[in-house]
Design an enzyme around this catalytic site. Structure first.
Site: not given
Ligand code: BEZ
Length: 388
Positions: A52, A100, A256, A274, A319, A352, A355
Site C-alpha cells: 500500500r 496502521e 485485514y 491484526d 506469523c 510492517w 512493502k
Molecule cells: C500494513 O499494510 O502495514 C499491514 C497490513 C495488514 C496487517 C498489518 C499491517
C-alpha cells in the site's frame, strides 16, 4: 582469513535484497543465514503481504511511493508476478487511529502528495465489494496502487539474483557465533568455526536482532507479535482487493484480507486479525499454534460482514512481526558510537516492512558502500539498550 568487502548477516528478504543490490557493484559480498534461505522461521513467515502507499505519516507514504520503482525493477528479473495490483481498500470507524494509520490521516497525506484515491461511504463499500452490514457511520477509500505481495516469489527472485552473482557468496545454515569490531577498522565475523573479515557489516536479523546485538553488548526494545491467519473457502464468485478494517475495540476488531490468488490456496481467501495472539521477546517462544480466540474473532467478522465465504477457518498459520516498542515504523540505523567502526555497521529490524523490501535493500547497500543514503531515514533511529 577470508575477507569480503561487505558481510550481510540475516538472509531473510531484507538481507537478500541488500545482497541483490550489492551484486550490481564490484564489492565482494557474503550473505550469511542461520537457517535455509526462504524459510518461515522469522518475520517473513506467511506467503502473502499487503502493498500500500497510503500512510498517516507523509515520510512513510513517500517511501512507499518511492519503493514502486524498485519493485518494478525486481519484477523485470522474474516471470512470477510479485505484486498483484488489485488495489487497497481501507474502511472503518472514521474516528479511529491505529498503528496502521487511520483513514482520515492517510487521506490527508494522499491529498498532500497528490496520490489518487476514491473516498467511499459505507453504502458504496457494500455496493462495490463483498462486504455486508457495515455500520452506516463507517467510511473509507480505495487506492489503486495497493496490492498483494507474493512474498515467496519475491524472495525467490532476490535469491536468484544473489545466487547468480559472481561477487556474492551465500552461506545457508550458518549461525554466527561471534562478531568482533576492532579498533583497526577490521570486523571479524565467526561462523561455522571460521573467522571472516570485512570493513562493512549489514545486520538484517529481523526477529533475531537481540541474538546478534549481544555480540556488541547491546539490545533493542522490541515486541514480537505472533499473529494468526486463516483461509476461507469461496462459496460465490467474489472479487476482493487487499483490505483493512479499522474498528473499536482494537484488540478484538482489526482485520485485514487479501484477494484470491493462484499461488496460495486457490479457491480460498485469506483473512486475518491484526492483533497479536501472543507478544513474545524471542522467536524461540513462538508456538506456531493460532489462538482459538483470535480465530474466533476472525470467523465472526467473516460471518457477519463478508459475502461469499464459508466461515470455517482453514489452512491456519501464525506469523511473526517484529515491532519497535517506541512507535517507530521501522528500525534502521548504524550501531551507536560505543562500538568500534559503528558507522560501518548498519542494522535494520522491525516494522510492517514487506512493502519496502527492494527499497530497503537499496538503502542498506548504499549505507554499506557510502555511509549515506538519499532517503530520509531519520525517523528510524534506534534507541539502543545494554544487552539484557
Ligand atoms: C500494513 O499494510 O502495514 C499491514 C497490513 C495488514 C496487517 C498489518 C499491517
Amino acid at each position: 582469513m577470508k575477507h569480503y568487502d561487505v558481510i550481510v548477516i540475516g538472509g531473510g528478504p531484507m538481507g537478500l535484497a541488500t545482497a541483490a543490490e550489492l551484486s550490481k557493484t564490484d564489492k565482494s559480498t557474503l550473505l550469511i543465514e542461520q537457517y535455509n534461505f526462504i524459510n518461515e522461521k522469522g518475520s517473513s513467515a506467511g506467503m502473502s503481504r499487503q502493498f500500500r502507499v497510503q500512510y498517516a505519516q507523509k515520510y512513510m507514504a513517500e517511501l512507499a511511493v518511492e519503493s514502486i520503482r524498485y519493485w518494478d525493477a525486481l519484477q523485470e528479473t522474474t516471470n512470477d508476478e510479485l505484486i498483484g495490483k488489485v488495489g487497497s481498500l481501507w474502511f472503518g470507524d472514521p474516528a479511529l487511529s491505529s498503528q496502521e494509520g487511520g483513514i482520515q490521516a492517510a487521506m490527508d497525506v494522499m491529498d498532500e502528495l497528490c496520490i489518487p484515491y476514491t473516498p467511499l461511504t459505507a453504502e458504496q463499500i457494500e455496493a462495490q465489494f463483498p462486504f455486508k452490514d457495515i455500520p452506516k457511520k463507517y467510511n473509507g477509500f480505495f487506492q489503486k496502487d495497493g496490492g498483494i505481495i507474493d512474498f515467496n516469489a519475491t524472495q525467490k527472485a532476490l535469491y536468484t539474483i544473489c545466487n547468480g552473482a559472481k561477487n556474492v557468496d551465500l552461506k545457508a545454515n550458518t549461525p554466527v557465533t561471534n562478531i568482533q569490531s576492532l579498533e583497526n577498522g577490521n570486523i571479524i565475523v565467526t561462523a561455522n568455526g571460521e573467522d571472516i573479515t570485512t570493513e562493512k557489516l549489514v545486520l538484517t536479523p529481523g526477529a533475531y536482532v537481540n541474538d546478534i546485538l549481544r555480540f556488541f553488548n547491546l539490545s533493542v526494545d522490541i515486541d514480537i507479535w505472533e499473529m494468526s491467519s486463516a483461509y476461507y473457502k469461496k462459496t460465490e464468485d467474489i472479487e476482493l482487493p487487499t483490505w483493512f478494517v479499522f474498528q473499536e475495540p482494537q484488540n478484538t476488531s482489526l482485520f485485514y484480507g487479501f484477494p484470491e490468488v493462484d499461488w496460495s490456496h486457490p479457491g480460498y481467501i485469506r483473512v486475518a486479525p491484526d492483533i497479536p495472539d501472543r507478544i513474545i521477546k524471542d522467536p524461540s517462544q513462538r508456538t506456531g499454534v493460532p489462538s482459538e480466540k483470535s480465530l474466533g474473532y476472525n470467523e465472526a467478522w467473516v460471518r457477519d460482514h463478508m459475502i461469499g465465504l464459508d466461515t470455517t477457518s482453514q489452512f491456519t498459520a501464525t506469523c511473526l512481526i517484529t515491532l519497535s516498542n517506541n512507535n517507530k515504523e521501522l528500525l534502521l540505523d548504524t550501531l551507536p558510537d560505543s562500538v568500534n567502526n559503528n558507522e560501518n555497521i548498519i542494522l535494520y529490524t522491525g516494522g510492517w516492512a514487506a512493502k519496502f523490501v527492494p527499497l530497503l535493500g537499496k538503502i542498506l547497500s548504499d549505507l554499506a558502500l557510502t555511509n549515506t543514503t538519499e532517503y530520509d531515514i531519520s525517523n528510524f533511529k534506534i534507541d539502543y539498550l545494554p544487552a539484557k
